[in-house]
Design a protein around this motif. Structure first.
Motif, PDB file in Angstrom:
ATOM      1  N   ARG A  29      28.316 -97.792 -13.336  1.00  0.00           N
ATOM      2  CA  ARG A  29      27.677 -97.342 -14.567  1.00  0.00           C
ATOM      3  C   ARG A  29      28.271 -96.053 -15.154  1.00  0.00           C
ATOM      4  O   ARG A  29      28.564 -96.007 -16.365  1.00  0.00           O
ATOM      5  CB  ARG A  29      26.173 -97.162 -14.350  1.00  0.00           C
ATOM      6  N   PRO A  30      28.476 -94.972 -14.371  1.00  0.00           N
ATOM      7  CA  PRO A  30      29.008 -93.742 -14.993  1.00  0.00           C
ATOM      8  C   PRO A  30      30.347 -93.965 -15.680  1.00  0.00           C
ATOM      9  O   PRO A  30      30.546 -93.539 -16.823  1.00  0.00           O
ATOM     10  CB  PRO A  30      29.135 -92.776 -13.808  1.00  0.00           C
ATOM     11  N   GLY A  89      30.382 -90.095 -10.901  1.00  0.00           N
ATOM     12  CA  GLY A  89      29.591 -89.056 -11.538  1.00  0.00           C
ATOM     13  C   GLY A  89      29.586 -89.188 -13.039  1.00  0.00           C
ATOM     14  O   GLY A  89      30.591 -89.566 -13.640  1.00  0.00           O
ATOM     15  N   ALA A  90      28.437 -88.878 -13.654  1.00  0.00           N
ATOM     16  CA  ALA A  90      28.330 -88.946 -15.106  1.00  0.00           C
ATOM     17  C   ALA A  90      29.009 -87.727 -15.730  1.00  0.00           C
ATOM     18  O   ALA A  90      29.412 -86.790 -15.045  1.00  0.00           O
ATOM     19  CB  ALA A  90      26.859 -89.006 -15.510  1.00  0.00           C
ATOM     20  N   LEU A  91      29.114 -87.745 -17.060  1.00  0.00           N
ATOM     21  CA  LEU A  91      29.709 -86.619 -17.760  1.00  0.00           C
ATOM     22  C   LEU A  91      28.864 -85.366 -17.582  1.00  0.00           C
ATOM     23  O   LEU A  91      27.633 -85.422 -17.507  1.00  0.00           O
ATOM     24  CB  LEU A  91      29.825 -86.936 -19.252  1.00  0.00           C
ATOM     25  N   VAL A  92      29.527 -84.221 -17.507  1.00  0.00           N
ATOM     26  CA  VAL A  92      28.856 -82.927 -17.443  1.00  0.00           C
ATOM     27  C   VAL A  92      29.415 -82.070 -18.578  1.00  0.00           C
ATOM     28  O   VAL A  92      30.425 -82.399 -19.192  1.00  0.00           O
ATOM     29  CB  VAL A  92      29.088 -82.242 -16.081  1.00  0.00           C
ATOM     30  N   TRP A  93      28.745 -80.960 -18.841  1.00  0.00           N
ATOM     31  CA  TRP A  93      29.138 -80.136 -19.988  1.00  0.00           C
ATOM     32  C   TRP A  93      30.564 -79.627 -19.861  1.00  0.00           C
ATOM     33  O   TRP A  93      31.250 -79.418 -20.859  1.00  0.00           O
ATOM     34  CB  TRP A  93      28.161 -78.985 -20.160  1.00  0.00           C
ATOM     35  N   ARG A  94      31.036 -79.450 -18.621  1.00  0.00           N
ATOM     36  CA  ARG A  94      32.401 -78.943 -18.424  1.00  0.00           C
ATOM     37  C   ARG A  94      33.454 -79.920 -18.923  1.00  0.00           C
ATOM     38  O   ARG A  94      34.600 -79.540 -19.173  1.00  0.00           O
ATOM     39  CB  ARG A  94      32.645 -78.643 -16.940  1.00  0.00           C
ATOM     40  N   ASP A  95      33.085 -81.200 -19.039  1.00  0.00           N
ATOM     41  CA  ASP A  95      34.054 -82.180 -19.541  1.00  0.00           C
ATOM     42  C   ASP A  95      34.405 -81.934 -21.005  1.00  0.00           C
ATOM     43  O   ASP A  95      35.365 -82.507 -21.519  1.00  0.00           O
ATOM     44  CB  ASP A  95      33.499 -83.605 -19.375  1.00  0.00           C
TER      45      ASP A  95
END
Length: 366
Positions: A29-30, A89-95
């Motif tokens: 899913r991620p 892992g899903a997207l994080v703000w650092r991406d």
């Protein structure tokens, strides 16, 4: 240009359907949600190009030039997709840092986007053409391809981890990622030829025609992908001696235990056997089992298990009373891929499984 507009509309329709299907797909899913967002962006790009190529003019010019900067996002999207896929892992703000190239390009082209509609109309009326920016194109190519290369490096590391942890690593080898990367490189090669030596048959619309073809390829491969395991948890740290490259005193006992598990219990027949499962069955720590396989059996876990499987298949093929098909025997011995089995058998014995069986039958077995 009407032909290309039709092609781009078809590609955009495919992108919409594929983005929805990937977004809803529970497997991986991620990663699939990142891929869905990426493909939706490509679909929007194709819609704008279809509109512009059907009737080039000032109405869609700014939008056309805006989506022309999207390639600054495509390479980074590919990397983020691979990171989410292999890291679970899903997207994080650092991406957000991966949008830096696109934001920089937007800043460079800001004077164009700040022009009034009257200025754009005057530009078209005068027949003025865009001034080429060599450094800008070089930056785009280098920036995007660096992300593709970084993604492939990450895939290679993930594969090495799978080979050290799982006996079915070939089934989870992310082959569709290689195809996606190769397709992108082909598209960039077309763009490079168009940039350096433009010809009648290699032009800007052809580049996005290749993108549409890539879209169908991605659709076929991504919807058939196997579920990838989460990254393995690192085993407990080994003893100081092992860290210095010395064999642990328990190596002989571990080696004997592994041989017993393979010969008597035939654990290699379990298709999805992992090194963690083998370690628990052996009664020894995972790091110790891994060290014994690497040093005493000269290979990673995947290679070690496949050697056991190949030997078991060889024994069955040499037995004239075993009437099962070669593929049935291979699957019964733990293989999950026909191509992996055939390649491993030929590498070990220098001939195909069918040739080996025929030769054994002709010689009376043994």
């Amino acid at each position: 240009m009407i032909f290309w507009s039709i092609v781009f509309v078809i590609g955009a329709s495919q992108a919409l359907w594929l983005a929805l299907a990937l977004w809803r797909r529970p497997v991986n899913r991620p990663g699939n949600r990142v891929l869905a967002a990426w493909i939706a962006l490509i679909g929007f790009d194709l819609v704008i190009k279809a509109l512009y190529f059907s009737a080039p003019g000032p109405e869609y010019y700014k939008l056309y030039r805006f989506v022309g900067l999207f390639p600054f996002l495509y390479g980074s999207f590919f990397y983020v997709y691979v990171r989410a896929l292999t890291g679970a892992g899903a997207l994080v703000w650092r991406d957000g840092v991966h949008t830096a190239g696109f934001l920089f390009a937007l800043l460079v082209k800001a004077p164009l986007f700040l022009q009034s509609h009257a200025q754009i109309e005057a530009r078209f009326a005068s027949g003025a053409r865009d001034t080429p920016m060599l450094w800008f194109d070089v930056f785009l190519f280098g920036y995007s391809l660096s992300y593709v290369i970084a993604a492939l490096v990450r895939v290679a590391r993930y594969r090495r981890g799978l080979l050290a942890q799982r006996s079915d690593a070939d089934r989870l080898s992310l082959g569709w990622i290689d195809t996606m990367a190769a397709s992108q490189i082909v598209i960039w090669c077309i763009a490079t030829v168009d940039w350096l030596a433009p010809t009648r048959w290699i032009d800007y619309p052809l580049i996005y025609g290749a993108v549409v073809l890539w879209m169908f390829t991605v659709g076929y491969l991504s919807l058939g992908q196997a579920e990838l395991p989460a990254p393995a948890v690192a085993p407990p740290a080994p003893a100081a001696g092992a860290l210095n490259g010395e064999d642990d005193a328990r190596f002989p006992q571990v080696e004997a235990r592994l041989l017993a598990l393979m010969q008597r219990e035939q654990l290699y027949r379990e298709p999805a056997l992992t090194i963690g499962q083998l370690a628990r069955r052996s009664g020894y720590p995972e790091y110790l089992v891994s060290a014994v396989i690497n040093r005493r059996f000269a290979g990673n876990f995947w290679e070690y298990i496949n050697r056991q499987r190949i030997e078991a298949v060889r024994a069955c093929l040499a037995d004239s009373s075993d009437t099962r098909t070669i593929l049935d025997i291979a699957y019964a011995c733990g293989f999950t891929s026909k191509s992996t089995f055939n390649a491993a058998f030929k590498r070990s014995f220098g001939e195909t499984p069918s040739a080996y069986r025929q030769r054994q039958a002709a010689s009376g077995g043994g």
